[in-house]
Design a protein around this motif. Structure first.
Motif, PDB file in Angstrom:
ATOM      1  N   VAL A 102       7.704  -7.531  22.034  1.00 62.48           N
ATOM      2  CA  VAL A 102       6.813  -6.963  21.019  1.00 62.48           C
ATOM      3  C   VAL A 102       7.155  -5.481  20.875  1.00 62.48           C
ATOM      4  N   ALA A 103       7.473  -5.046  19.638  1.00 63.25           N
ATOM      5  CA  ALA A 103       7.764  -3.629  19.374  1.00 63.25           C
ATOM      6  C   ALA A 103       6.493  -2.800  19.562  1.00 63.25           C
ATOM      7  N   PRO A 104       6.630  -1.501  19.800  1.00 67.90           N
ATOM      8  CA  PRO A 104       5.437  -0.663  20.005  1.00 67.90           C
ATOM      9  C   PRO A 104       4.425  -0.846  18.874  1.00 67.90           C
ATOM     10  N   ILE A 105       3.177  -1.073  19.261  1.00 65.35           N
ATOM     11  CA  ILE A 105       2.109  -1.301  18.279  1.00 65.35           C
ATOM     12  C   ILE A 105       1.819   0.007  17.547  1.00 65.35           C
ATOM     13  N   ARG A 106       1.708  -0.076  16.227  1.00 62.02           N
ATOM     14  CA  ARG A 106       1.412   1.122  15.430  1.00 62.02           C
ATOM     15  C   ARG A 106      -0.088   1.368  15.408  1.00 62.02           C
ATOM     16  N   GLN A 107      -0.423   2.645  15.395  1.00 61.35           N
ATOM     17  CA  GLN A 107      -1.830   3.039  15.400  1.00 61.35           C
ATOM     18  C   GLN A 107      -2.545   2.469  14.183  1.00 61.35           C
ATOM     19  N   GLY A 108      -3.770   2.039  14.354  1.00 62.96           N
ATOM     20  CA  GLY A 108      -4.536   1.504  13.243  1.00 62.96           C
ATOM     21  C   GLY A 108      -5.912   1.109  13.718  1.00 62.96           C
ATOM     22  N   THR A 109      -6.718   0.617  12.780  1.00 67.81           N
ATOM     23  CA  THR A 109      -8.061   0.152  13.126  1.00 67.81           C
ATOM     24  C   THR A 109      -8.268  -1.192  12.463  1.00 67.81           C
ATOM     25  N   HIS A 110      -8.630  -2.180  13.242  1.00 64.42           N
ATOM     26  CA  HIS A 110      -8.915  -3.503  12.692  1.00 64.42           C
ATOM     27  C   HIS A 110     -10.424  -3.708  12.702  1.00 64.42           C
ATOM     28  N   PRO A 111     -10.972  -4.335  11.647  1.00 69.75           N
ATOM     29  CA  PRO A 111     -12.437  -4.495  11.572  1.00 69.75           C
ATOM     30  C   PRO A 111     -13.029  -5.228  12.779  1.00 69.75           C
TER      31      PRO A 111
END
Ligand code: MD6
Ligand code: FE
Length: 219
Positions: free
Chosen positions: A194-203
């Motif tokens: 798994v590539a580095p997870i990108r910053q974000g916000t999931h509901p």
């Protein structure tokens, strides 16, 4: 609202089935509707066996936080990778597999061409922004006749799908909330990461991605 609206979450597209390779099926959106119940189940597991960042034999601490549910759980420490019946952190048995998880694993495996899958081990991964999983094979289960069912929730990921040869350049596959990968037969020992997870916000999950991998393992 239209399906191609750019303002929509990409995980609102219609469910579909994609054959990625012989033995690897991507069930897009397969568990989207049951995701809230799955996340509740994860929280119940984590209350008993908390997420922890494990140490690999080389001495590094993994960026992904992990826990397990089911009769057996995957762990690593400086001495190696293995399955155990007890959580080494609490000394207790891993939490029992909730019916909602068992049911999902069976339905997804059947949809991916592996009817009759009975899982006894589920590794739960939690990723924050920047967390990654380097290229690996899942080969501690000792019996590769059984598939792996992989469930992704929350922030999207770029899945690295390699081949049976570590040095082949992996394909990059975008995996969204609610997607399920079914993985077995000739593909069972394919390298992946798994590539580095990108910053974000999931509901539903905030700043995290969760992945559950259901397996059948023997001690
Ligand atoms: C993840 N998945 O998606 C990590 N392993 O976070 C895996 O390592 C994996 O998705 C075996 C089969 C399917 C997988
Ligand atoms: Fe894996």
């Amino acid at each position: 609202m239209t399906r191609d609206s750019g303002s929509l979450w990409p995980d609102t597209v219609a469910p579909s089935v994609e054959q990625l390779a012989e033995g690897i099926t991507l069930l897009r959106g397969f568990c989207r509707d049951e995701a809230p119940a799955l996340l509740d189940a994860i929280a119940e597991v984590a209350a008993l066996s908390p997420f922890r960042r494990m140490i690999v034999p080389g001495g590094h601490t993994m960026s992904v936080a992990m826990t397990n549910v089911g009769a057996l759980g995957w762990t690593t420490d400086r001495t190696g990778y293995r399955y155990t019946a007890r959580d080494p952190m609490t000394g207790n048995a891993w939490p029992a597999m909730p019916a909602a998880l068992l049911s999902l694993a069976q339905r997804a495996a059947a949809a991916g061409g592996f009817p009759g899958f009975t899982t006894n081990a589920c590794l739960i991964n939690r990723y924050a922004a920047g967390a990654r999983l380097s290229l690996h094979q899942d080969k501690n289960e000792r019996d590769y006749a059984h598939p792996i069912v992989s469930v992704s929730l929350g922030l999207p990921a770029t899945f690295l799908l390699g081949t049976l040869h570590r040095t082949d350049t992996p394909r990059r596959i975008r995996i969204e909330h609610g997607d399920v990968l079914v993985w077995g037969g000739p593909a069972r020992l394919v390298y992946h990461g798994v590539a580095p997870i990108r910053q974000g916000t999931h509901p539903l999950t905030g700043e995290s991605r969760f992945n559950l991998t259901f397996r059948r393992a023997v001690l």
